[in-house]
Design a protein around this motif. Structure first.
Motif, short mmCIF file in Angstrom:
data_model
loop_
_atom_site.label_atom_id
_atom_site.label_comp_id
_atom_site.label_asym_id
_atom_site.label_seq_id
_atom_site.Cartn_x
_atom_site.Cartn_y
_atom_site.Cartn_z
N ASP A 83 0.83 -1.19 0.00
CA ASP A 83 0.00 0.00 0.00
C ASP A 83 0.87 1.26 0.00
O ASP A 83 0.60 2.22 -0.71
CB ASP A 83 -0.94 -0.01 1.21
CG ASP A 83 -2.01 1.06 1.13
OD1 ASP A 83 -2.71 1.12 0.10
OD2 ASP A 83 -2.14 1.84 2.08
N ASN A 84 1.96 1.24 0.78
CA ASN A 84 2.88 2.39 0.78
C ASN A 84 3.54 2.57 -0.58
O ASN A 84 3.69 3.68 -1.08
CB ASN A 84 3.96 2.21 1.85
CG ASN A 84 3.48 2.57 3.22
OD1 ASN A 84 2.51 3.31 3.39
ND2 ASN A 84 4.15 2.05 4.24
N THR A 116 1.00 3.99 -3.02
CA THR A 116 0.76 5.41 -2.73
C THR A 116 1.79 6.27 -3.44
O THR A 116 1.46 7.29 -4.03
CB THR A 116 0.80 5.68 -1.22
OG1 THR A 116 -0.24 4.91 -0.60
CG2 THR A 116 0.60 7.14 -0.91
N CYS A 117 3.04 5.85 -3.43
CA CYS A 117 4.09 6.61 -4.10
C CYS A 117 3.93 6.57 -5.62
O CYS A 117 4.28 7.52 -6.31
CB CYS A 117 5.47 6.05 -3.75
SG CYS A 117 5.89 6.22 -2.01
N ARG A 149 -7.78 2.36 -5.70
CA ARG A 149 -7.26 3.69 -5.38
C ARG A 149 -6.88 4.56 -6.57
O ARG A 149 -6.80 5.77 -6.44
CB ARG A 149 -6.05 3.55 -4.46
CG ARG A 149 -6.50 2.92 -3.14
CD ARG A 149 -5.50 2.96 -2.05
NE ARG A 149 -4.86 4.22 -1.91
CZ ARG A 149 -3.59 4.36 -1.55
NH1 ARG A 149 -2.85 3.31 -1.31
NH2 ARG A 149 -3.07 5.55 -1.43
N THR A 199 -8.58 9.55 6.15
CA THR A 199 -7.87 9.93 4.94
C THR A 199 -6.93 11.09 5.22
O THR A 199 -7.11 11.84 6.17
CB THR A 199 -8.84 10.32 3.81
OG1 THR A 199 -9.65 11.40 4.27
CG2 THR A 199 -9.71 9.16 3.39
N VAL A 201 -5.75 10.21 0.40
CA VAL A 201 -5.35 8.81 0.48
C VAL A 201 -5.67 8.30 1.88
O VAL A 201 -5.75 9.07 2.83
CB VAL A 201 -3.85 8.60 0.18
CG1 VAL A 201 -3.51 8.99 -1.23
CG2 VAL A 201 -2.98 9.33 1.17
N GLN A 251 4.45 7.12 6.32
CA GLN A 251 3.76 6.78 5.08
C GLN A 251 3.92 7.96 4.12
O GLN A 251 3.44 9.06 4.39
CB GLN A 251 2.27 6.55 5.36
CG GLN A 251 1.45 6.36 4.11
CD GLN A 251 -0.05 6.35 4.40
OE1 GLN A 251 -0.49 6.65 5.48
NE2 GLN A 251 -0.82 6.02 3.39
N VAL A 310 2.81 10.08 1.38
CA VAL A 310 1.55 10.28 0.67
C VAL A 310 1.74 11.11 -0.59
O VAL A 310 0.86 11.12 -1.45
CB VAL A 310 0.46 10.90 1.58
CG1 VAL A 310 0.11 9.94 2.71
CG2 VAL A 310 0.88 12.24 2.12
#
Length: 162
Positions: free
Chosen positions: A17-18, A21-22, A53, A79, A93, A148, A150
């Motif tokens: 997930d991290n 996100t990037c 996402r 979020t 996110v 994290q 974002v």
């Protein structure tokens, strides 16, 4: 061929997930290439995350993975707003529980999204030049595994200069 549903551990899901996100700011063809490099269970988890996402998941040409992998963090996740380098709201996110959301500025400096506090100063940045010695003190305290990312605004600069 029928795929069985993957049971993702929270740690494995959090890691992917991290990464996703990037990648959300990347062009679709680059995201697709990254997904193709993953194998098996990781590819299945990444595809599920991206389908949920990414603003236009059909542009990604993701491989068929069978059943979607459930999000172990889905229950009422808060979020985090993601803004551009100039402060415009881009998207929101989901915050990963236990991690502090951070953004990476154009010059590589890392800031907390919630407080705006500088957590890591990029060597040679204008903040580093204006505050000699501050990066040595602050950077030794920064622990990437507790944060994290974002938004990474360095990617936008690289895309423009290519």
């Amino acid at each position: 061929m029928k795929h069985r549903q993957a049971a993702a551990s929270k740690a494995e899901y959090r890691t992917l997930d991290n990464r996703v996100t990037c990648l959300l700011a990347w062009p679709p063809h680059e995201i697709s290439a990254w997904v193709q490099m993953l194998q098996g269970h990781q590819q299945q988890i990444a595809c599920s995350i991206l389908r949920r996402r990414h603003p236009r998941p059909t542009q990604l040409n993701l491989p068929a993975i069978g059943e979607e992998v459930p999000d172990p963090f889905q229950v009422n996740r808060p979020t985090v707003p993601v803004t551009s380098a100039d402060g415009r709201l881009l998207t929101k996110v989901h915050a990963v529980p236990g991690l502090t959301p951070v953004v990476i500025d154009v010059d590589g400096t890392i800031r907390c999204v919630n407080t705006g506090r500088t957590l890591w100063i990029a060597p040679g940045s204008r903040i580093d030049r204006a505050n000699p010695g501050a990066s040595e003190q602050r950077n030794s305290l920064y622990k990437p595994s507790l944060h994290q990312v974002v938004a990474d605004h360095r990617q936008h600069v690289d895309a423009v200069t290519r």
